[in-house]
Scaffold this active site. Structure first.
Site, PDB file in Angstrom:
ATOM      1  N   ASP A  16       8.852  64.096 -52.473  1.00  0.00           N
ATOM      2  CA  ASP A  16       8.158  63.018 -51.737  1.00  0.00           C
ATOM      3  C   ASP A  16       7.103  63.502 -50.726  1.00  0.00           C
ATOM      4  O   ASP A  16       7.029  62.969 -49.611  1.00  0.00           O
ATOM      5  CB  ASP A  16       9.186  62.133 -51.024  1.00  0.00           C
ATOM      6  CG  ASP A  16      10.087  61.375 -51.975  1.00  0.00           C
ATOM      7  OD1 ASP A  16       9.938  61.532 -53.195  1.00  0.00           O
ATOM      8  OD2 ASP A  16      10.973  60.636 -51.488  1.00  0.00           O
ATOM      9  N   ASP A  59       8.284  58.746 -54.303  1.00  0.00           N
ATOM     10  CA  ASP A  59       8.892  57.466 -53.953  1.00  0.00           C
ATOM     11  C   ASP A  59       7.903  56.394 -54.425  1.00  0.00           C
ATOM     12  O   ASP A  59       6.705  56.482 -54.122  1.00  0.00           O
ATOM     13  CB  ASP A  59       9.056  57.443 -52.414  1.00  0.00           C
ATOM     14  CG  ASP A  59      10.296  56.725 -51.931  1.00  0.00           C
ATOM     15  OD1 ASP A  59      11.333  56.745 -52.626  1.00  0.00           O
ATOM     16  OD2 ASP A  59      10.227  56.129 -50.827  1.00  0.00           O
ATOM     17  N   HIS A  61       7.806  52.381 -54.895  1.00  0.00           N
ATOM     18  CA  HIS A  61       8.480  51.097 -54.746  1.00  0.00           C
ATOM     19  C   HIS A  61       7.602  49.905 -55.136  1.00  0.00           C
ATOM     20  O   HIS A  61       6.401  49.884 -54.831  1.00  0.00           O
ATOM     21  CB  HIS A  61       8.888  50.896 -53.282  1.00  0.00           C
ATOM     22  CG  HIS A  61       9.841  51.921 -52.750  1.00  0.00           C
ATOM     23  ND1 HIS A  61      10.964  52.337 -53.429  1.00  0.00           N
ATOM     24  CD2 HIS A  61       9.849  52.614 -51.562  1.00  0.00           C
ATOM     25  CE1 HIS A  61      11.610  53.241 -52.692  1.00  0.00           C
ATOM     26  NE2 HIS A  61      10.956  53.431 -51.573  1.00  0.00           N
ATOM     27  N   HIS A  65      10.353  45.584 -52.112  1.00  0.00           N
ATOM     28  CA  HIS A  65      11.520  46.420 -52.395  1.00  0.00           C
ATOM     29  C   HIS A  65      12.648  46.149 -51.405  1.00  0.00           C
ATOM     30  O   HIS A  65      12.405  45.838 -50.237  1.00  0.00           O
ATOM     31  CB  HIS A  65      11.108  47.899 -52.332  1.00  0.00           C
ATOM     32  CG  HIS A  65      12.148  48.832 -52.854  1.00  0.00           C
ATOM     33  ND1 HIS A  65      12.835  49.701 -52.038  1.00  0.00           N
ATOM     34  CD2 HIS A  65      12.628  49.027 -54.108  1.00  0.00           C
ATOM     35  CE1 HIS A  65      13.684  50.396 -52.789  1.00  0.00           C
ATOM     36  NE2 HIS A  65      13.573  50.011 -54.035  1.00  0.00           N
ATOM     37  N   HIS A  95       6.589  51.093 -47.411  1.00  0.00           N
ATOM     38  CA  HIS A  95       6.034  52.429 -47.672  1.00  0.00           C
ATOM     39  C   HIS A  95       5.996  52.707 -49.161  1.00  0.00           C
ATOM     40  O   HIS A  95       6.783  52.145 -49.925  1.00  0.00           O
ATOM     41  CB  HIS A  95       6.884  53.512 -46.967  1.00  0.00           C
ATOM     42  CG  HIS A  95       8.278  53.607 -47.519  1.00  0.00           C
ATOM     43  ND1 HIS A  95       9.292  52.738 -47.165  1.00  0.00           N
ATOM     44  CD2 HIS A  95       8.821  54.445 -48.440  1.00  0.00           C
ATOM     45  CE1 HIS A  95      10.390  53.042 -47.828  1.00  0.00           C
ATOM     46  NE2 HIS A  95      10.139  54.067 -48.620  1.00  0.00           N
ATOM     47  N   LYS A 120      10.726  57.437 -58.370  1.00  0.00           N
ATOM     48  CA  LYS A 120      12.061  56.889 -58.070  1.00  0.00           C
ATOM     49  C   LYS A 120      11.964  55.710 -57.113  1.00  0.00           C
ATOM     50  O   LYS A 120      10.965  55.563 -56.408  1.00  0.00           O
ATOM     51  CB  LYS A 120      12.961  57.989 -57.513  1.00  0.00           C
ATOM     52  CG  LYS A 120      12.409  58.572 -56.227  1.00  0.00           C
ATOM     53  CD  LYS A 120      13.267  59.722 -55.751  1.00  0.00           C
ATOM     54  CE  LYS A 120      12.752  60.273 -54.447  1.00  0.00           C
ATOM     55  NZ  LYS A 120      12.672  59.279 -53.353  1.00  0.00           N
ATOM     56  N   CYS A 165      15.834  62.023 -48.589  1.00  0.00           N
ATOM     57  CA  CYS A 165      15.645  62.322 -50.010  1.00  0.00           C
ATOM     58  C   CYS A 165      15.930  63.784 -50.356  1.00  0.00           C
ATOM     59  O   CYS A 165      16.462  64.064 -51.438  1.00  0.00           O
ATOM     60  CB  CYS A 165      14.273  61.855 -50.467  1.00  0.00           C
ATOM     61  SG  CYS A 165      14.180  60.037 -50.495  1.00  0.00           S
TER      62      CYS A 165
HETATM   63  C1  VGL Z   1      12.639  58.517 -47.943  1.00  0.00           C
HETATM   64  C2  VGL Z   1      13.239  56.812 -46.537  1.00  0.00           C
HETATM   65  C3  VGL Z   1      12.827  55.880 -47.459  1.00  0.00           C
HETATM   66  C4  VGL Z   1      12.545  59.984 -48.184  1.00  0.00           C
HETATM   67  C5  VGL Z   1      12.232  57.599 -48.888  1.00  0.00           C
HETATM   68  O1  VGL Z   1      11.689  60.412 -48.984  1.00  0.00           O
HETATM   69  O2  VGL Z   1      13.309  60.738 -47.557  1.00  0.00           O
HETATM   70  N1  VGL Z   1      13.149  58.114 -46.783  1.00  0.00           N
HETATM   71  N2  VGL Z   1      12.322  56.279 -48.634  1.00  0.00           N
HETATM   72 ZN    ZN Z   2      11.481  54.845 -49.987  1.00  0.00          ZN
END
Ligand code: VGL
Ligand code: ZN
Length: 217
Positions: A16, A59, A61, A65, A95, A120, A165
């Site tokens: 990410d 990430d 979404h 979401h 996000h 994901k 993550c």
């Molecule tokens: C993440 C919060 C929400 C991450 C992803 O990549 O750690 N954290 N979505």
């Molecule tokens: Zn996320």
């Protein structure tokens, strides 16, 4: 310090490293900026060049979401709610919405030989912190099968965020039978309600090795 030398059967999973998790740059990104998030890019680029197998995660979404506080009227960012599937869900700012600049990989990430990008958190009703299994703990992203088919034995994890993550990706890698390393200087954390301490406790209990990129030869 116990140096580890990189083998052809090792994989680096870069989690990410996206505009929304980094401080905004030219007005792009920063929706869920992790302090100093873009500091992971230089060590990751340097490390990635030495791995045969590199996988990136993104990430990704849909607009409404389940993990967005905006999807839950009356909630605040960082509240924890129980969803219809019975799972606890931390609520985040909007996000990494699919097809938006914030969801793009950071432009300074320089890994031309990355062999797979795992997207994901694609389904509106379930989040996915792990690169391997969504938060229902059943749905596979396909990464485990990919690594197994490639004969990978050890997984090295780096990226954002250390306590979300990266945390869940490393633990799933270990559960799947990979020897697992987390490269600490190539990660940055959110640090919400003790999440870094909890992450470290799980890593210690589950034989996930925290290393510095300086220990990787
Ligand atoms: C993440 C919060 C929400 C991450 C992803 O990549 O750690 N954290 N979505
Ligand atoms: Zn996320």
């Amino acid at each position: 310090m116990v140096p580890v030398s990189i083998q052809p059967s090792d994989a680096l999973v870069v989690v990410d490293v996206q505009n929304d998790f980094c401080p905004p740059r030219n007005g792009v990104g920063g929706a869920l900026a992790i302090p100093d998030g873009d500091a992971v890019i230089a060590p990751i680029n340097a490390l990635a060049a030495r791995f045969t197998h590199v996988i990136l995660t993104q990430d990704w979404h849909p607009p409404r979401h389940i993990s967005f506080s905006a999807t839950h009227p009356g909630s605040d960012v960082f509240d924890v709610v129980r969803t219809a599937t019975g799972k606890l869900q931390t609520l985040w700012p909007v996000h990494c919405v699919q097809e938006t600049p914030g969801a793009e990989l950071h432009p300074l990430l320089d890994i031309p030989h990355a062999e797979l990008i795992v997207k994901k958190g694609k389904r509106s009703w379930i989040d996915s912190y792990s690169a391997f299994l969504e938060n229902d703990r059943i749905t596979s992203t396909g990464l485990a099968e990919h690594l197994q088919a490639a004969g990978i034995q050890r997984v090295f994890v780096a990226g954002l965020a250390y306590d979300f993550c990266v945390h869940f990706s490393a633990r799933d890698a270990r559960k799947l039978g990979f020897k697992t390393f987390v490269i600490e200087d190539a990660c940055r954390a959110v640090d919400l309600n003790g999440s870094v301490a909890q992450t470290n406790a799980h890593f210690a209990a589950e034989e996930i090795t925290r290393i510095s990129s300086l220990e990787i030869l």
